[in-house]
Scaffold this motif. Structure first.
Motif, PDB file in Angstrom:
ATOM      1  N   ARG A  53       6.173   2.327  -0.450  1.00  0.00           N
ATOM      2  CA  ARG A  53       5.856   2.806  -1.796  1.00  0.00           C
ATOM      3  C   ARG A  53       4.488   2.297  -2.243  1.00  0.00           C
ATOM      4  O   ARG A  53       3.746   3.008  -2.926  1.00  0.00           O
ATOM      5  CB  ARG A  53       6.959   2.357  -2.763  1.00  0.00           C
ATOM      6  CG  ARG A  53       6.830   2.969  -4.152  1.00  0.00           C
ATOM      7  CD  ARG A  53       8.003   2.583  -5.034  1.00  0.00           C
ATOM      8  NE  ARG A  53       9.210   3.301  -4.676  1.00  0.00           N
ATOM      9  CZ  ARG A  53      10.296   2.731  -4.166  1.00  0.00           C
ATOM     10  NH1 ARG A  53      10.318   1.429  -3.956  1.00  0.00           N
ATOM     11  NH2 ARG A  53      11.359   3.447  -3.882  1.00  0.00           N
ATOM     12  N   ASP A  54       4.160   1.072  -1.864  1.00  0.00           N
ATOM     13  CA  ASP A  54       2.839   0.529  -2.220  1.00  0.00           C
ATOM     14  C   ASP A  54       1.713   1.259  -1.479  1.00  0.00           C
ATOM     15  O   ASP A  54       0.594   1.362  -1.992  1.00  0.00           O
ATOM     16  CB  ASP A  54       2.780  -0.970  -1.899  1.00  0.00           C
ATOM     17  CG  ASP A  54       3.678  -1.791  -2.810  1.00  0.00           C
ATOM     18  OD1 ASP A  54       4.028  -1.285  -3.901  1.00  0.00           O
ATOM     19  OD2 ASP A  54       4.041  -2.915  -2.424  1.00  0.00           O
ATOM     20  N   MET A  55       2.002   1.762  -0.282  1.00  0.00           N
ATOM     21  CA  MET A  55       0.975   2.444   0.513  1.00  0.00           C
ATOM     22  C   MET A  55       0.708   3.868   0.028  1.00  0.00           C
ATOM     23  O   MET A  55      -0.299   4.461   0.404  1.00  0.00           O
ATOM     24  CB  MET A  55       1.388   2.472   1.979  1.00  0.00           C
ATOM     25  CG  MET A  55       1.419   1.108   2.647  1.00  0.00           C
ATOM     26  SD  MET A  55      -0.190   0.284   2.585  1.00  0.00           S
ATOM     27  CE  MET A  55      -1.182   1.398   3.577  1.00  0.00           C
ATOM     28  N   LEU A  56       1.600   4.415  -0.783  1.00  0.00           N
ATOM     29  CA  LEU A  56       1.413   5.797  -1.227  1.00  0.00           C
ATOM     30  C   LEU A  56       0.164   5.946  -2.077  1.00  0.00           C
ATOM     31  O   LEU A  56      -0.486   6.998  -2.063  1.00  0.00           O
ATOM     32  CB  LEU A  56       2.648   6.265  -2.020  1.00  0.00           C
ATOM     33  CG  LEU A  56       3.967   6.286  -1.246  1.00  0.00           C
ATOM     34  CD1 LEU A  56       5.055   6.924  -2.090  1.00  0.00           C
ATOM     35  CD2 LEU A  56       3.819   7.007   0.080  1.00  0.00           C
ATOM     36  N   GLY A  57      -0.197   4.905  -2.816  1.00  0.00           N
ATOM     37  CA  GLY A  57      -1.419   4.969  -3.618  1.00  0.00           C
ATOM     38  C   GLY A  57      -2.648   5.149  -2.743  1.00  0.00           C
ATOM     39  O   GLY A  57      -3.557   5.931  -3.090  1.00  0.00           O
ATOM     40  N   SER A  58      -2.669   4.471  -1.601  1.00  0.00           N
ATOM     41  CA  SER A  58      -3.800   4.631  -0.684  1.00  0.00           C
ATOM     42  C   SER A  58      -3.849   6.043  -0.112  1.00  0.00           C
ATOM     43  O   SER A  58      -4.929   6.647   0.002  1.00  0.00           O
ATOM     44  CB  SER A  58      -3.693   3.611   0.449  1.00  0.00           C
ATOM     45  OG  SER A  58      -3.722   2.294  -0.058  1.00  0.00           O
ATOM     46  N   ALA A  59      -2.687   6.575   0.229  1.00  0.00           N
ATOM     47  CA  ALA A  59      -2.643   7.948   0.744  1.00  0.00           C
ATOM     48  C   ALA A  59      -3.108   8.942  -0.317  1.00  0.00           C
ATOM     49  O   ALA A  59      -3.840   9.900  -0.014  1.00  0.00           O
ATOM     50  CB  ALA A  59      -1.221   8.278   1.198  1.00  0.00           C
ATOM     51  N   ASP A  60      -2.717   8.713  -1.572  1.00  0.00           N
ATOM     52  CA  ASP A  60      -3.148   9.603  -2.656  1.00  0.00           C
ATOM     53  C   ASP A  60      -4.671   9.550  -2.844  1.00  0.00           C
ATOM     54  O   ASP A  60      -5.314  10.589  -3.050  1.00  0.00           O
ATOM     55  CB  ASP A  60      -2.459   9.206  -3.967  1.00  0.00           C
ATOM     56  CG  ASP A  60      -0.964   9.475  -3.938  1.00  0.00           C
ATOM     57  OD1 ASP A  60      -0.534  10.305  -3.123  1.00  0.00           O
ATOM     58  OD2 ASP A  60      -0.240   8.837  -4.717  1.00  0.00           O
ATOM     59  N   ASN A  61      -5.222   8.363  -2.776  1.00  0.00           N
ATOM     60  CA  ASN A  61      -6.667   8.224  -2.964  1.00  0.00           C
ATOM     61  C   ASN A  61      -7.456   8.920  -1.859  1.00  0.00           C
ATOM     62  O   ASN A  61      -8.493   9.549  -2.112  1.00  0.00           O
ATOM     63  CB  ASN A  61      -7.056   6.746  -3.034  1.00  0.00           C
ATOM     64  CG  ASN A  61      -6.565   6.085  -4.307  1.00  0.00           C
ATOM     65  OD1 ASN A  61      -6.384   6.756  -5.322  1.00  0.00           O
ATOM     66  ND2 ASN A  61      -6.334   4.788  -4.256  1.00  0.00           N
ATOM     67  N   LEU A  62      -6.974   8.816  -0.626  1.00  0.00           N
ATOM     68  CA  LEU A  62      -7.639   9.519   0.478  1.00  0.00           C
ATOM     69  C   LEU A  62      -7.573  11.024   0.267  1.00  0.00           C
ATOM     70  O   LEU A  62      -8.561  11.745   0.502  1.00  0.00           O
ATOM     71  CB  LEU A  62      -6.979   9.135   1.803  1.00  0.00           C
ATOM     72  CG  LEU A  62      -7.224   7.698   2.289  1.00  0.00           C
ATOM     73  CD1 LEU A  62      -6.376   7.412   3.516  1.00  0.00           C
ATOM     74  CD2 LEU A  62      -8.705   7.472   2.603  1.00  0.00           C
TER      75      LEU A  62
END
Length: 204
Positions: A78-87
């Motif tokens: 869940r914490d990694m989803l922000g990075s995926a969204d930003n990319l």
């Protein structure tokens, strides 16, 4: 001649009768067999119940172990989803002109960001996390969160017409629902104003 006072001497005949009444009666072979069968059935029932409880415990333990393995990375994912969204936002913000006719350095940067996004998604997939991209699919409240509903002649009513933000699943659970727009179907056709005018003049 004097008479001796009567004494309470035990009556041997009476004592023998009472002893016979109070003595435990020997069980007949039929009674013993019935008792043994009842005990056998009771022990068999207890054994079957114990085996059933052990089987249920084994299955529950296996399911809990499988769930623990599948969902152990839930918080991290869940914490990694922000990075995926930003990319994804970075790639969507690049103009088409820059992709086609941009400088070599810019193209290399775009390709690097795309490669990073693909690698991140593959890493998440290896841990059971899959992206939900429901463009053109039927709206499912279990997987999608509707942000708006708007008429769209190119998309049937009740179908996802726009994905505002991708969703993710981990195993069979929704990690984050997809934020979507839902089509209300083609806009309702209105009667041309000329027809109404013609109708009003013809009635005069």
């Amino acid at each position: 001649m004097t008479q001796k006072p009567a004494t309470d001497e035990p009556n041997p005949d009476l004592s023998a009768q009472e002893a016979n009444e109070t003595a435990p009666r020997e069980a007949t072979p039929e009674t013993q067999l019935a008792q043994a069968e009842a005990e056998r059935d009771d022990l068999k029932d207890k054994l079957l119940r114990t085996l059933a409880d052990m089987e249920n415990l084994r299955r529950r333990t296996e399911r809990e172990i499988a769930d623990a393995k599948a969902y152990a990375v839930t918080s991290f994912a869940r914490d990694m989803l922000g990075s995926a969204d930003n990319l994804r936002r970075a790639l969507e913000s690049v103009p088409d002109v820059a992709r086609g006719d941009g400088e070599a350095a810019l193209k290399a940067l775009i390709e690097g960001v795309e490669l990073t996004e693909r690698d991140l998604l593959k890493t998440l997939e290896r841990h059971g996390v899959r992206r939900i991209d429901p463009q053109g699919e039927k709206f499912d409240p279990n997987l999608h969160q509707a942000m708006f509903e708007a008429p769209d002649p190119t998309v049937a009513k009740g179908m996802v017409s726009k994905v505002v933000q991708s969703g993710y699943k981990i195993g069979e659970r929704v990690l984050r629902p997809a934020l979507v727009g839902v089509s209300a179907g083609a806009p309702k056709s209105e009667a041309p104003s000329g027809d109404a005018d013609n109708g009003s003049t013809s009635s005069n």
